[in-house]
Design a protein around this motif. Sequence first.
Motif, PDB file in Angstrom:
ATOM      1  N   ALA A 107       0.821  -1.212   0.000  1.00 12.06           N
ATOM      2  CA  ALA A 107       0.000   0.000   0.000  1.00 12.06           C
ATOM      3  C   ALA A 107       0.855   1.261   0.000  1.00 12.06           C
ATOM      4  O   ALA A 107       0.560   2.230  -0.713  1.00 12.06           O
ATOM      5  CB  ALA A 107      -0.938  -0.009   1.212  1.00 12.06           C
ATOM      6  N   VAL A 108       1.927   1.256   0.779  1.00 12.98           N
ATOM      7  CA  VAL A 108       2.829   2.412   0.821  1.00 12.98           C
ATOM      8  C   VAL A 108       3.521   2.588  -0.523  1.00 12.98           C
ATOM      9  O   VAL A 108       3.655   3.710  -1.038  1.00 12.98           O
ATOM     10  CB  VAL A 108       3.851   2.257   1.964  1.00 12.98           C
ATOM     11  CG1 VAL A 108       4.947   3.304   1.861  1.00 12.98           C
ATOM     12  CG2 VAL A 108       3.148   2.363   3.318  1.00 12.98           C
ATOM     13  N   GLU A 109       3.981   1.499  -1.140  1.00 14.84           N
ATOM     14  CA  GLU A 109       4.608   1.579  -2.467  1.00 14.84           C
ATOM     15  C   GLU A 109       3.646   2.137  -3.501  1.00 14.84           C
ATOM     16  O   GLU A 109       4.065   2.814  -4.454  1.00 14.84           O
ATOM     17  CB  GLU A 109       5.105   0.199  -2.906  1.00 14.84           C
ATOM     18  CG  GLU A 109       6.288  -0.341  -2.134  1.00 14.84           C
ATOM     19  CD  GLU A 109       7.575   0.427  -2.392  1.00 14.84           C
ATOM     20  OE1 GLU A 109       7.635   1.166  -3.394  1.00 14.84           O
ATOM     21  OE2 GLU A 109       8.516   0.290  -1.591  1.00 14.84           O
ATOM     22  N   ALA A 110       2.347   1.876  -3.308  1.00 16.73           N
ATOM     23  CA  ALA A 110       1.333   2.383  -4.234  1.00 16.73           C
ATOM     24  C   ALA A 110       0.940   3.822  -3.943  1.00 16.73           C
ATOM     25  O   ALA A 110       0.100   4.388  -4.653  1.00 16.73           O
ATOM     26  CB  ALA A 110       0.095   1.496  -4.187  1.00 16.73           C
ATOM     27  N   GLY A 124      -8.491  -4.062   3.484  1.00 14.06           N
ATOM     28  CA  GLY A 124      -9.092  -2.745   3.331  1.00 14.06           C
ATOM     29  C   GLY A 124      -9.230  -2.020   4.651  1.00 14.06           C
ATOM     30  O   GLY A 124      -8.937  -0.819   4.764  1.00 14.06           O
ATOM     31  N   ARG A 125      -9.681  -2.732   5.677  1.00 12.87           N
ATOM     32  CA  ARG A 125      -9.789  -2.128   7.005  1.00 12.87           C
ATOM     33  C   ARG A 125      -8.415  -1.701   7.504  1.00 12.87           C
ATOM     34  O   ARG A 125      -8.257  -0.616   8.084  1.00 12.87           O
ATOM     35  CB  ARG A 125     -10.415  -3.118   7.976  1.00 12.87           C
ATOM     36  CG  ARG A 125     -10.604  -2.567   9.387  1.00 12.87           C
ATOM     37  CD  ARG A 125     -11.293  -3.544  10.299  1.00 12.87           C
ATOM     38  NE  ARG A 125     -10.521  -4.780  10.452  1.00 12.87           N
ATOM     39  CZ  ARG A 125     -10.831  -5.740  11.316  1.00 12.87           C
ATOM     40  NH1 ARG A 125     -11.901  -5.617  12.071  1.00 12.87           N
ATOM     41  NH2 ARG A 125     -10.096  -6.828  11.418  1.00 12.87           N
ATOM     42  N   LEU A 126      -7.400  -2.531   7.277  1.00  9.57           N
ATOM     43  CA  LEU A 126      -6.049  -2.228   7.745  1.00  9.57           C
ATOM     44  C   LEU A 126      -5.511  -0.955   7.099  1.00  9.57           C
ATOM     45  O   LEU A 126      -5.045  -0.038   7.790  1.00  9.57           O
ATOM     46  CB  LEU A 126      -5.114  -3.402   7.442  1.00  9.57           C
ATOM     47  CG  LEU A 126      -3.635  -3.186   7.763  1.00  9.57           C
ATOM     48  CD1 LEU A 126      -3.425  -3.083   9.268  1.00  9.57           C
ATOM     49  CD2 LEU A 126      -2.786  -4.318   7.168  1.00  9.57           C
ATOM     50  N   ILE A 127      -5.568  -0.877   5.763  1.00  7.85           N
ATOM     51  CA  ILE A 127      -4.952   0.279   5.106  1.00  7.85           C
ATOM     52  C   ILE A 127      -5.739   1.552   5.357  1.00  7.85           C
ATOM     53  O   ILE A 127      -5.170   2.639   5.456  1.00  7.85           O
ATOM     54  CB  ILE A 127      -4.776   0.037   3.586  1.00  7.85           C
ATOM     55  CG1 ILE A 127      -6.110  -0.122   2.877  1.00  7.85           C
ATOM     56  CG2 ILE A 127      -3.864  -1.156   3.334  1.00  7.85           C
ATOM     57  CD1 ILE A 127      -5.990  -0.173   1.371  1.00  7.85           C
ATOM     58  N   THR A 128      -7.068   1.433   5.496  1.00  9.76           N
ATOM     59  CA  THR A 128      -7.867   2.627   5.770  1.00  9.76           C
ATOM     60  C   THR A 128      -7.571   3.161   7.162  1.00  9.76           C
ATOM     61  O   THR A 128      -7.398   4.369   7.356  1.00  9.76           O
ATOM     62  CB  THR A 128      -9.364   2.318   5.626  1.00  9.76           C
ATOM     63  OG1 THR A 128      -9.614   1.746   4.341  1.00  9.76           O
ATOM     64  CG2 THR A 128     -10.192   3.577   5.766  1.00  9.76           C
ATOM     65  N   ALA A 129      -7.478   2.261   8.139  1.00 11.46           N
ATOM     66  CA  ALA A 129      -7.206   2.685   9.516  1.00 11.46           C
ATOM     67  C   ALA A 129      -5.784   3.202   9.679  1.00 11.46           C
ATOM     68  O   ALA A 129      -5.554   4.189  10.386  1.00 11.46           O
ATOM     69  CB  ALA A 129      -7.451   1.516  10.473  1.00 11.46           C
ATOM     70  N   GLU A 130      -4.824   2.567   9.003  1.00 11.84           N
ATOM     71  CA  GLU A 130      -3.418   2.908   9.211  1.00 11.84           C
ATOM     72  C   GLU A 130      -2.946   4.061   8.329  1.00 11.84           C
ATOM     73  O   GLU A 130      -2.079   4.839   8.732  1.00 11.84           O
ATOM     74  CB  GLU A 130      -2.545   1.680   8.949  1.00 11.84           C
ATOM     75  CG  GLU A 130      -2.725   0.559   9.942  1.00 11.84           C
ATOM     76  CD  GLU A 130      -2.216   0.902  11.326  1.00 11.84           C
ATOM     77  OE1 GLU A 130      -1.210   1.632  11.428  1.00 11.84           O
ATOM     78  OE2 GLU A 130      -2.838   0.458  12.314  1.00 11.84           O
ATOM     79  N   LEU A 131      -3.491   4.159   7.103  1.00 10.47           N
ATOM     80  CA  LEU A 131      -2.950   5.113   6.143  1.00 10.47           C
ATOM     81  C   LEU A 131      -3.888   6.270   5.827  1.00 10.47           C
ATOM     82  O   LEU A 131      -3.484   7.219   5.162  1.00 10.47           O
ATOM     83  CB  LEU A 131      -2.562   4.380   4.853  1.00 10.47           C
ATOM     84  CG  LEU A 131      -1.534   3.254   5.035  1.00 10.47           C
ATOM     85  CD1 LEU A 131      -1.260   2.563   3.712  1.00 10.47           C
ATOM     86  CD2 LEU A 131      -0.235   3.778   5.637  1.00 10.47           C
ATOM     87  N   GLY A 132      -5.143   6.182   6.230  1.00 11.18           N
ATOM     88  CA  GLY A 132      -6.021   7.336   6.139  1.00 11.18           C
ATOM     89  C   GLY A 132      -6.651   7.592   4.789  1.00 11.18           C
ATOM     90  O   GLY A 132      -7.106   8.706   4.529  1.00 11.18           O
TER      91      GLY A 132
END
Length: 260
Positions: free
Chosen positions: A42-45, A64-72
């Motif tokens: 996700a960070v690379e993207a 999806g829950r992980l990246i939304t919660a962690e990356l905003g």
Amino acid sequence: MKQDERTPFHEALARARLAAFEPGEYVGQESFMRASEILSLAVEAGIGPGVSVLDLCCGVAGPGRLITAELGCTYLGVDSSPSAVDIARRRTEGLPCRFEVREIPPLPDGRYDVVLLLETILAFRDKESLVRSIADALPVGGRFACTLEEGWPLTRAEAATMPDADTVWLVPLDELTACLERAGLEVRWVEECSDAHRSTTDALIDAFSAERSAIAGHVGGQAVDELIDAHRLWSDWLARGRVRKFALVAEKTGTVSRSR
């Protein structure tokens, strides 16, 4: 909501999946990816605050829950399973997540900064149409992030041994790269994860085997045996290099290749 087959499998496998992953690495994903690998991709993207994400074949949306919660980011998950989407909606309450039940392609209308397709590209036989649809959903500079099961198509003998072989359409990495280029998507980052995913596969085999009776009570003995057999095949193919796993990010350049 009418329930489909995802609900009993999700409930039956949750404890074994949690046991198979190292602490903090299981976030409800239905795949071989660890939480740290999901976040790294996700960070690379370029996923972060204000970035719109379309997650194809999102399942119960653990990633999806992980990246939304962690990356905003803001998030739209799409899956063909009504019960998976129902679970996803309940688990992402309070987060900026929306969901749709639909088959793809076609993709939902609109443009998205990032399109995700995790652990599912092998299920699409017609990758050309899929990739064109993804490119159409991205603006110039938008990114497509996915994982790829890389290898030559299954032989007839291999297909006969693989449960649900009609959803296993392998492709060599160079062929997928050429397919992406024809749609105006250029690979910017690629990383092999074969060894890590084989280790996860083996841990899942052990966990499913240890919990076989309990899982069979939810989904039946044949279903759990087919699940374990499929994981054993993936482990063997990853060990022999018959299949390799990659994570990659491609960016829309606006230039469509004329090569065929």
